[in-house]
Design a protein around this motif. Structure first.
Motif, PDB file in Angstrom:
ATOM      1  N   MET A   1       0.828  -1.204   0.000  1.00  0.00           N
ATOM      2  CA  MET A   1       0.000   0.000   0.000  1.00  0.00           C
ATOM      3  C   MET A   1       0.862   1.253   0.000  1.00  0.00           C
ATOM      4  SD  MET A   1      -2.598  -1.275   2.970  1.00  0.00           S
ATOM      5  CE  MET A   1      -3.482  -2.816   2.791  1.00  0.00           C
TER       6      MET A   1
ATOM      7  N   TYR B   1       0.406   5.215   1.284  1.00  0.00           N
ATOM      8  CA  TYR B   1      -0.375   6.226   1.976  1.00  0.00           C
ATOM      9  C   TYR B   1       0.249   7.595   1.696  1.00  0.00           C
ATOM     10  CZ  TYR B   1      -3.294   3.066   4.723  1.00  0.00           C
ATOM     11  OH  TYR B   1      -4.234   2.140   5.118  1.00  0.00           O
TER      12      TYR B   1
ATOM     13  N   GLN C   1       0.438  11.542   3.233  1.00  0.00           N
ATOM     14  CA  GLN C   1       0.199  12.323   4.447  1.00  0.00           C
ATOM     15  C   GLN C   1       0.544  13.779   4.197  1.00  0.00           C
ATOM     16  OE1 GLN C   1       2.546  11.207   7.901  1.00  0.00           O
ATOM     17  NE2 GLN C   1       1.125  12.198   9.298  1.00  0.00           N
TER      18      GLN C   1
ATOM     19  N   ARG D   1       0.438  18.063   8.976  1.00  0.00           N
ATOM     20  CA  ARG D   1      -0.497  18.197  10.102  1.00  0.00           C
ATOM     21  C   ARG D   1      -1.804  17.425   9.887  1.00  0.00           C
ATOM     22  NH1 ARG D   1       1.805  21.790  13.401  1.00  0.00           N
ATOM     23  NH2 ARG D   1       3.152  23.375  12.505  1.00  0.00           N
ATOM     24  N   LYS D   2      -1.742  16.379   9.065  1.00  0.00           N
ATOM     25  CA  LYS D   2      -2.905  15.518   8.842  1.00  0.00           C
ATOM     26  C   LYS D   2      -2.500  14.068   9.062  1.00  0.00           C
ATOM     27  CE  LYS D   2      -5.799  18.683   7.312  1.00  0.00           C
ATOM     28  NZ  LYS D   2      -7.031  19.017   8.070  1.00  0.00           N
ATOM     29  N   GLY D   3      -3.496  13.205   9.189  1.00  0.00           N
ATOM     30  CA  GLY D   3      -3.228  11.784   9.260  1.00  0.00           C
ATOM     31  C   GLY D   3      -3.007  11.206   7.868  1.00  0.00           C
ATOM     32  N   PRO D   4      -2.321  10.073   7.768  1.00  0.00           N
ATOM     33  CA  PRO D   4      -2.122   9.434   6.454  1.00  0.00           C
ATOM     34  C   PRO D   4      -3.455   8.969   5.863  1.00  0.00           C
ATOM     35  CG  PRO D   4      -0.642   8.520   8.120  1.00  0.00           C
ATOM     36  CD  PRO D   4      -1.646   9.347   8.846  1.00  0.00           C
TER      37      PRO D   4
ATOM     38  N   LEU E   1      -4.987   6.416   2.595  1.00  0.00           N
ATOM     39  CA  LEU E   1      -4.628   5.427   1.581  1.00  0.00           C
ATOM     40  C   LEU E   1      -4.721   6.044   0.194  1.00  0.00           C
ATOM     41  CD1 LEU E   1      -3.913   2.459   0.955  1.00  0.00           C
ATOM     42  CD2 LEU E   1      -6.363   2.045   0.695  1.00  0.00           C
TER      43      LEU E   1
ATOM     44  N   THR F   1       4.112  13.758   2.411  1.00  0.00           N
ATOM     45  CA  THR F   1       4.956  12.611   2.734  1.00  0.00           C
ATOM     46  C   THR F   1       4.251  11.356   2.240  1.00  0.00           C
ATOM     47  OG1 THR F   1       5.941  13.664   4.677  1.00  0.00           O
ATOM     48  CG2 THR F   1       6.022  11.265   4.589  1.00  0.00           C
TER      49      THR F   1
ATOM     50  N   LEU G   1       4.127   7.263   2.289  1.00  0.00           N
ATOM     51  CA  LEU G   1       4.558   6.125   3.099  1.00  0.00           C
ATOM     52  C   LEU G   1       4.117   4.825   2.435  1.00  0.00           C
ATOM     53  CD1 LEU G   1       2.933   8.287   5.429  1.00  0.00           C
ATOM     54  CD2 LEU G   1       4.659   7.075   6.718  1.00  0.00           C
TER      55      LEU G   1
ATOM     56  N   LEU H   1      -0.412  -3.248  10.179  1.00  0.00           N
ATOM     57  CA  LEU H   1       0.154  -2.536   9.047  1.00  0.00           C
ATOM     58  C   LEU H   1       1.483  -1.925   9.456  1.00  0.00           C
ATOM     59  CD1 LEU H   1      -0.816  -2.123   6.165  1.00  0.00           C
ATOM     60  CD2 LEU H   1      -1.777   0.062   6.853  1.00  0.00           C
TER      61      LEU H   1
ATOM     62  N   PHE I   1       4.657   0.409   8.392  1.00  0.00           N
ATOM     63  CA  PHE I   1       4.948   1.506   7.490  1.00  0.00           C
ATOM     64  C   PHE I   1       6.444   1.683   7.285  1.00  0.00           C
ATOM     65  CE2 PHE I   1       0.901   3.613   6.800  1.00  0.00           C
ATOM     66  CZ  PHE I   1       0.119   3.103   7.826  1.00  0.00           C
ATOM     67  N   GLY I   2       6.798   2.152   6.095  1.00  0.00           N
ATOM     68  CA  GLY I   2       8.141   2.634   5.852  1.00  0.00           C
ATOM     69  C   GLY I   2       8.309   3.993   6.505  1.00  0.00           C
ATOM     70  N   ALA I   3       9.527   4.519   6.436  1.00  0.00           N
ATOM     71  CA  ALA I   3       9.836   5.778   7.122  1.00  0.00           C
ATOM     72  C   ALA I   3       9.155   6.980   6.475  1.00  0.00           C
ATOM     73  CB  ALA I   3      11.351   5.989   7.154  1.00  0.00           C
TER      74      ALA I   3
END
Lengths: 117, 113
Positions: free
Chosen positions: B34, B36, B38, B41-44, B46, B86, B88, B101, B103-105
């Protein structure tokens, strides 16, 4: 309507204090999560609850205690806050935690920015 | 070794450029992959997911999986300033009877006009 809402959005506190972050989802999902995102944007899972039952508990200091009063709410209480706890904490939810069919995405809240001074 | 490795960037490109974002993963048993996105100042959220190998296209975005080299990519064509975010990569990891889940960096992308 916000699907996954967290409060507070910002939290600034002193070392040694105890604080709580609240999360609510109105999506009817069974599974909720807490993730921690550090300053380098690395997002790491902390806990997961499925229908109020703890199913994932990563290697997290026991100063962190999640609580799920019902499947729509998952709160995070942190005792004796330390400088290293400063991060953004994200709550997330999904329909169920048993499998990933690829299309079962996580719905994230907007995060709580915690700053420990 | 981390389950998913991702170059954090930052990556800065001019508007209209083709962007390539990449991740490598360690476990050949992973089936779903997957991406994502981001915003600050928000959530990731999909963006795309793919199953097994091959490509999947959605508008200007193409997700690609190469299972032989354990490499996943996200391509953005005709990049726009609104793509600045960003990105991810993420994989579900089966552990303790449940999937979680990982996540990568995250790679920070800036598209400048």
């Amino acid at each position: 309507d916000t699907a996954v809402s967290q409060t507070p959005k910002y939290l600034v506190t002193q070392m040694g204090n105890d604080k709580s972050i609240k999360c609510e989802q109105n999506l009817g999902h069974d599974t909720m999560y807490w993730y921690k995102q550090d300053s380098k944007k690395f997002l790491k899972i902390m806990f997961s609850y499925n229908n109020k039952e703890l199913i994932i508990n990563e290697t997290v200091p026991n100063r962190f205690s999640p609580k799920s009063p019902d499947k729509a709410h998952l709160n995070l209480h942190i005792n004796s806050l330390e400088l290293g706890d400063s991060a953004v904490y994200f709550c997330a939810s999904r329909p169920n935690g048993l499998s990933f069919g690829g299309n079962e995405k996580l719905f994230f809240g907007s995060g709580t920015q915690l700053s420990v001074l | 070794q981390k389950e998913v490795e991702q170059d954090p960037g930052p990556l800065s490109v001019p508007e209209g450029a083709i962007v390539s974002l990449n991740c490598t993963y360690s476990n050949s048993a992973f089936q779903y992959f997957m991406w994502y996105r981001q915003y600050s100042r928000k959530g990731p959220e999909l963006l795309m997911y793919t199953y097994s190998s091959g490509n999947k296209e959605d508008g200007r975005f193409t997700a690609q999986v190469d299972k032989s080299s354990k490499y996943i990519s996200l391509f953005i064509r005709d990049s726009q300033p609104s793509d600045s975010a960003t990105y991810l990569c993420a994989v579900p990891l089966f552990s303790g009877g449940y999937n979680k889940l990982i996540f990568g960096a995250g790679t920070r992308l800036a598209v400048h006009p």
